[in-house]
Design a protein around this motif. Structure first.
Motif, PDB file in Angstrom:
ATOM      1  N   SER A  95       0.850  -1.192   0.000  1.00 16.49           N
ATOM      2  CA  SER A  95       0.000   0.000   0.000  1.00 16.49           C
ATOM      3  C   SER A  95       0.882   1.236   0.000  1.00 16.49           C
ATOM      4  O   SER A  95       2.112   1.131   0.069  1.00 16.49           O
ATOM      5  CB  SER A  95      -0.934  -0.008   1.215  1.00 16.49           C
ATOM      6  OG  SER A  95      -0.179  -0.085   2.415  1.00 16.49           O
ATOM      7  N   ASN A  96       0.257   2.405  -0.099  1.00 18.80           N
ATOM      8  CA  ASN A  96       1.018   3.644  -0.163  1.00 18.80           C
ATOM      9  C   ASN A  96       1.988   3.758   1.008  1.00 18.80           C
ATOM     10  O   ASN A  96       1.612   3.555   2.169  1.00 18.80           O
ATOM     11  CB  ASN A  96       0.067   4.843  -0.164  1.00 18.80           C
ATOM     12  CG  ASN A  96      -0.770   4.890  -1.430  1.00 18.80           C
ATOM     13  OD1 ASN A  96      -0.351   4.381  -2.464  1.00 18.80           O
ATOM     14  ND2 ASN A  96      -1.953   5.479  -1.346  1.00 18.80           N
ATOM     15  N   LEU A  97       3.234   4.097   0.680  1.00 22.45           N
ATOM     16  CA  LEU A  97       4.268   4.186   1.707  1.00 22.45           C
ATOM     17  C   LEU A  97       4.165   5.504   2.455  1.00 22.45           C
ATOM     18  O   LEU A  97       3.744   6.535   1.903  1.00 22.45           O
ATOM     19  CB  LEU A  97       5.651   4.045   1.071  1.00 22.45           C
ATOM     20  CG  LEU A  97       5.866   2.749   0.259  1.00 22.45           C
ATOM     21  CD1 LEU A  97       7.273   2.718  -0.306  1.00 22.45           C
ATOM     22  CD2 LEU A  97       5.622   1.526   1.138  1.00 22.45           C
ATOM     23  N   SER A  98       4.556   5.464   3.721  1.00 18.81           N
ATOM     24  CA  SER A  98       4.412   6.639   4.583  1.00 18.81           C
ATOM     25  C   SER A  98       5.514   7.662   4.379  1.00 18.81           C
ATOM     26  O   SER A  98       5.433   8.757   4.921  1.00 18.81           O
ATOM     27  CB  SER A  98       4.401   6.186   6.054  1.00 18.81           C
ATOM     28  OG  SER A  98       5.621   5.507   6.370  1.00 18.81           O
ATOM     29  N   SER A  99       6.565   7.327   3.634  1.00 19.83           N
ATOM     30  CA  SER A  99       7.677   8.260   3.464  1.00 19.83           C
ATOM     31  C   SER A  99       8.107   8.303   2.006  1.00 19.83           C
ATOM     32  O   SER A  99       7.856   7.381   1.240  1.00 19.83           O
ATOM     33  CB  SER A  99       8.861   7.853   4.341  1.00 19.83           C
ATOM     34  OG  SER A  99       9.287   6.544   4.027  1.00 19.83           O
ATOM     35  N   GLU A 100       8.757   9.418   1.645  1.00 20.08           N
ATOM     36  CA  GLU A 100       9.291   9.580   0.300  1.00 20.08           C
ATOM     37  C   GLU A 100      10.616   8.831   0.198  1.00 20.08           C
ATOM     38  O   GLU A 100      11.476   8.955   1.066  1.00 20.08           O
ATOM     39  CB  GLU A 100       9.485  11.069   0.002  1.00 20.08           C
ATOM     40  CG  GLU A 100       9.975  11.355  -1.396  1.00 20.08           C
ATOM     41  CD  GLU A 100       8.910  11.118  -2.449  1.00 20.08           C
ATOM     42  OE1 GLU A 100       9.274  10.973  -3.626  1.00 20.08           O
ATOM     43  OE2 GLU A 100       7.710  11.066  -2.095  1.00 20.08           O
ATOM     44  N   LEU A 101      10.793   8.073  -0.891  1.00 20.24           N
ATOM     45  CA  LEU A 101      11.993   7.247  -1.032  1.00 20.24           C
ATOM     46  C   LEU A 101      12.831   7.681  -2.229  1.00 20.24           C
ATOM     47  O   LEU A 101      13.478   6.859  -2.870  1.00 20.24           O
ATOM     48  CB  LEU A 101      11.593   5.775  -1.208  1.00 20.24           C
ATOM     49  CG  LEU A 101      10.795   5.145  -0.067  1.00 20.24           C
ATOM     50  CD1 LEU A 101      10.489   3.693  -0.397  1.00 20.24           C
ATOM     51  CD2 LEU A 101      11.552   5.237   1.248  1.00 20.24           C
TER      52      LEU A 101
END
Length: 484
Positions: A95-101
């Motif tokens: 699912s959508n990740l909580s942080s920018e990678l």
């Protein structure tokens, strides 16, 4: 005149068409290049190497496998930049990740959703690549089923559970972990295979001529004719096992049954059982080979006897050789995973093969034909046809051993792959030496009984045939992309 002008006008059309087609080719060629950057589900999955740095210090290099929809992976590590690693949140990357990678390599666990979903989620978060940790020591192929082109532009690959645990451990203590992924190509021709081929041919020839090699001391006339002579001939005849047509068929059936059991119940303890039996047979084989060689070169050796509890009376020389062989086998078992262990395994294996070829003999060409034809069908079925009934090629899976423990089947000759970036070993099973060796040993006895010389006998030609056949085997191996 008009006809000539019309002809000239028609001929002038072709250069114009060539120019038009050339312009169209150069206009369309960038579009073709752009299409090459697209990924598809049916792309080829390849093995990759992953260099790891922890806090700036280079550590171990892991091995993995790319997904069938991964972006193209460089063949060398020249000029590649290291990418920092971060665990995804959530860990399954479904699912959508909580942080920018952005610019990071996403490290995710296998499970809960399709591999393609994980790749899209990681790419949406800005990840430069995605590394999926398997839940076992095996590395499976990550694939998908879509027919159209995908919008995946990042590297997607899988590593084993052991490799993932090592990365997690470094990340959990706050270390900075960086990696670099590339896919070096293996050599088309492995030079080490030539040494393995030479080893196999020499073993077959040596085992077939073993009696001729070791009989020199026994036929020496410089001894007392009145002294009691040991009855070596009777002992050898009592120990010979002649195969029949029925026993040849039963042997292949039993070998097939044992192969299936190995495939179904492959584990470290099962391989340990094989290691124990291999060592017992190899110690006996090495002992008989060394004793035979010593007696052939030094007839006066081995006369002094000693009484050993539970074993009775034996010669001091035989007991000393036995202790040496046992120590050699134990040393190999303790160091079997070292880089030099292949030397000890090959020595033990060659001695075992020589001993077996002195013990088992073919009585006639009929039995030899039945045995070799059955072995031929045995190989074909368990390598190529068995995937139709099992999920894998049974023989290749068994030859690879137990991946979770790193243990492998010891009944093979090994030689390191020279100059190969992937390392590893070229292997040759004992069956590829024993079965032809039985036939060559038969021709030696046949030529001797018919008083044929090496020029008009069968042995030399069959030895040449075996050498050529093994060369064609290696040729087929390379043409079939190293498929066993």
């Amino acid at each position: 005149m008009k006809r000539r002008n019309r002809s000239c006008n028609q001929s002038s059309i072709f250069p114009k068409l060539a120019v038009i087609y050339g312009v169209l080719f150069f206009i369309l060629s960038p579009t073709a290049s752009a299409d090459e950057s697209l990924t598809f589900c049916d792309s080829t999955s390849i093995s990759v190497k992953i260099k790891i740095w922890v806090n700036g210090v280079e550590g171990q290099t892991l091995e993995g496998q790319s997904a069938t929809f991964s972006a193209k992976i460089p063949k060398t590590d020249n000029g590649l930049a290291k990418q920092p690693v971060v665990l995804t949140n959530p860990l399954n990357c479904c699912s959508n990740l909580s942080s920018e990678l952005s610019g990071f390599t996403a490290l995710a666990r296998r499970g809960d959703c399709d591999y393609l979903v994980k790749a899209k989620v990681a790419q949406a978060a800005g990840a430069a690549s995605l590394v999926v940790i398997n839940d076992s020591e095996d590395i499976v192929e990550m694939s998908c089923s879509k027919k159209s082109a995908l919008d995946i532009s990042i590297l997607v690959l899988m590593i084993s559970k052991l490799g993932g645990d090592a990365l997690n451990e470094s990340l959990s203590v706050g270390g900075k972990v960086e990696l670099l992924v590339y896919a070096p190509e293996s050599l088309i021709i492995d030079p080490g295979a030539a040494f393995l081929w030479l080893m196999a041919v020499a073993t077959v020839v040596c085992a077939s001529l073993w009696f001729e090699i070791t009989k020199s001391g026994e036929t020496n006339g410089n001894y007392d004719e009145l002294s009691e002579k040991p009855n070596y001939k009777d002992d050898e005849e009592n120990e010979i096992i002649e195969m029949s047509t029925i026993s040849a068929v039963i042997f292949v059936i039993l070998a097939s049954t044992f192969l299936v059991l190995l495939y179904l119940f492959m584990s470290s303890w099962f391989i340990w059982v094989l290691i124990v039996f291999f060592c017992l047979g190899a110690v006996e084989g090495m002992h008989s080979c060394i004793v035979a060689l010593v007696k052939s070169k030094c007839r006066g050796c081995g006369q002094k006897t000693v009484n050993v509890p539970l074993f009775g009376t034996t010669t001091v020389m035989s007991l000393s050789v036995l202790l040496f062989c046992m120590a050699f086998a134990i040393f190999w078992v303790c160091t079997r995973k070292e880089s030099y262990a292949w030397v000890g395994q090959d020595i033990l294996g060659i001695c075992l093969i020589i001993a077996v070829l002195q013990l088992a003999q073919l009585p006639n060409i009929k039995v030899a034909t039945v045995l070799l034809c059955c072995a031929f069908m045995y190989d074909i079925f368990w390598v190529f046809i068995s995937p139709l009934f099992f999920h894998d090629s049974v023989m290749i899976s068994v030859a690879q051993g137990d991946s979770s423990s790193g243990e492998s089947i010891p009944m093979v000759l090994r030689f390191p792959r020279l100059f190969d970036p992937w390392g590893g070993y070229s292997v040759l099973g004992f069956g590829d030496i024993l079965f032809p060796g039985l036939l060559l040993s038969f021709t030696v006895r046949y030529d001797k009984s018919k008083k044929r010389t090496w020029k008009d006998g069968y042995f030399v030609w069959l030895a040449i045939g075996y050498a050529c056949g093994l060369l064609f085997t290696y040729l087929a191996l390379y043409l079939m992309n190293n498929h066993g």
